[in-house]
Design a protein around this motif. Structure first.
Motif: not given
Length: 506
Positions: A204, A207, A247, A250-252, A254, A257, A259
């Motif tokens: 990522d 991210g 962020l 993106q994390q949700r 990807c 991710p 994170l």
């Protein structure tokens, strides 16, 4: 999926951990040895406005690289990144040693931060990989954490001695032979466990970029609150908010991710991450600003300041050793970090309250108490996280625990820089108005004068400036006490951690 490593003999385990320990020693030593040299660095290179950036440049680079290389280690194994990080860290130390100016030094520290983040993100994660058995892993983790604390304890005194005897550049020259030694042992004795991959590697990177923008923007925003224009502060606030929202988005979305959301599903793990931020904020603020307090505010030499700061890390070691003896014997090991945060709260509040009247022994006792408190915190946070995290997220969970300490350090040192810039000048102005001597304001308005021209100031002005600096730093120490109090409240919500089992292995 990671192939289960074969059991190591005692000799193999010892040599492998020696390689890991020497590599981590570079990062551990640099965390404490640089702090005591900073006032001397600022005195020679000028640029007090970049004082905090020598610390935060390193921290910001490490924050991003720790989770990135934690994940890359999950894909490719840890050893290649341990070796690459050691080389990069050593070369970056050479850049710092040759720095002709503060911006150059900050650039070198950013390079060190990338190498240091790679080291922490991969080397600490080697422990659960080398020792899958819980009891054995716990023993080696305690040994490694104790070693880390011992090296930390050597740093302040060593930094003060080297700076006083050979100049501040020797602090960085020291890393060259140490880096070469660490590289040899890691290359020769650290096993390389190659994970079995059935899918292509996807990282990522967006991210990671958003993490840099969000944390870097937040740091700049905090620093500009004290001396920047309102328009600049609003722009930085907007960039920071947009980066944070990006962020989260993106994390949700990807598939891989930076994170992992599943890692944060466990409430106890989330609480441990919050505690890492709070504890890191207090520790790094003390490490980087106690030297300024002792040298600039109290007038101690680098050697004397080193003698005072060394007990901070030395008592961290003592606390970690006592902690390691107790944690497996207590029905509820949570009592140990609760006691640690309580000691930290008392020490920071007292350091803020004593003022310039405090003598050497008083400061020594309070610094010892602060270190003892930290010694009862950090080992537990790491072990608790490794105990509670699922096996598939063990590497990234360990990396995040270390990374979030640096996030706290980044925010803590940035806030302290803002407080010093804002309050020091105000306290000087108030004191000069009271004495009817405002013509000295231009000469004393910048704390830089206490590092580079203290010997040229009249005694009355010198004492006034030192008192203002102690008051300004005292406000930051009260902030550290509040962080410790908040940590106590968070700890009270953490369920008792059972060190005798791992949910991921049930």
């Amino acid at each position: 999926m990671i192939a289960e490593p074969a059991a190591l003999t005692f000799r193999q385990a010892l040599l492998a951990m020696l390689g890991v320990s020497l590599v981590l020693m570079l990062s551990a030593l640099d965390q404490t040895v640089i702090g005591n040299a900073l006032p001397s660095i600022v005195a020679q290179l000028q640029g007090f406005e970049l004082y905090a950036w020598v610390a935060t440049g390193y921290l910001l680079a490490s924050i991003v690289t720790i989770p990135v290389f934690g994940r890359l280690g999950d894909y490719f194994g840890r050893k290649p990144f341990v070796l690459a990080a050691t080389v990069l860290f050593t070369l970056a130390s050479l850049v710092c040693a040759l720095a002709p100016s503060m911006p150059w030094l900050v650039a070198g520290r950013v390079m060190q931060g990338i190498g240091g983040g790679m080291l922490v993100g991969t080397a600490f994660a080697c422990v659960p990989e080398l020792f899958p058995d819980t009891a054995q892993r716990l023993r080696w983790q305690m040994l490694l954490s104790t070693m880390f604390s011992v090296i930390n304890s050597i740093g302040p005194g060593l930094g003060g001695y080297l700076t006083g005897q050979f100049g501040w550049r020797s602090v960085f020259w020291l890393n060259l032979p140490l880096g070469a030694l660490a590289l040899f042992f890691a290359w020769r004795y650290l096993p390389w466990y190659r994970p079995q991959r059935s899918a292509p590697v996807r990282l990522d990177w967006l991210g990671a970029l958003l993490v840099v923008l969000s944390l870097g923007g937040l740091q700049l925003f905090v620093e500009h609150l004290s001396n920047g224009s309102a328009a600049t502060s609003l722009v930085l606030a907007a960039i920071t908010l947009a980066a944070w929202l990006g962020l989260v988005w993106q994390q949700r979305r990807c598939p891989n991710p930076l994170l992992p959301g599943a890692l944060f599903a466990d409430r106890s793990v989330r609480l441990l991450f919050v505690l890492a931020v709070l504890a890191g904020g207090v520790m790094f603020t003390l490490l980087f600003y106690l030297p300024l307090l002792l040298q600039g505010g109290y007038g101690y030499s680098p050697v004397e300041a080193g003698l005072l700061i060394t007990p901070l890390a030395l008592s961290i070691t003592l606390g970690a050793i006592v902690n390691s003896r107790l944690m497996t014997r207590l029905a509820n090991p949570n009592w140990l970090p609760l006691g640690g945060f309580t000691a930290l709260l008392c020490a920071c509040a007292a350091l803020a309250a004593v003022g310039r009247e405090a003598g050497f022994n008083t400061l020594l006792g309070l610094i010892l108490l602060a270190g003892l408190g930290l010694g009862f915190v950090f080992l537990n946070l790491t072990v608790f996280t490794q105990t509670l995290a699922e096996r598939q997220y063990l590497g990234i969970a360990t990396a995040l625990q270390q990374s979030l300490r640096l996030v706290g350090g980044l925010l803590g040192t940035a806030l302290m820089a803002s407080l010093v810039n804002l309050l020091y000048a105000r306290y000087v102005q108030v004191a000069l108005q009271a004495s009817g001597d405002l013509h000295a304001l231009a000469r004393l308005a910048d704390p830089q004068v206490l590092m580079s021209a203290a010997g040229e100031l009249p005694m009355a002005e010198l004492q006034l400036a030192r008192q203002a600096l102690v008051q300004a730093l005292g406000s930051g120490l009260l902030g550290c006490a509040l962080c410790a109090l908040l940590a106590l409240l968070v700890m009270s919500r953490l369920p008792a951690v059972d060190l005798g089992e791992r949910r991921a292995l049930r």
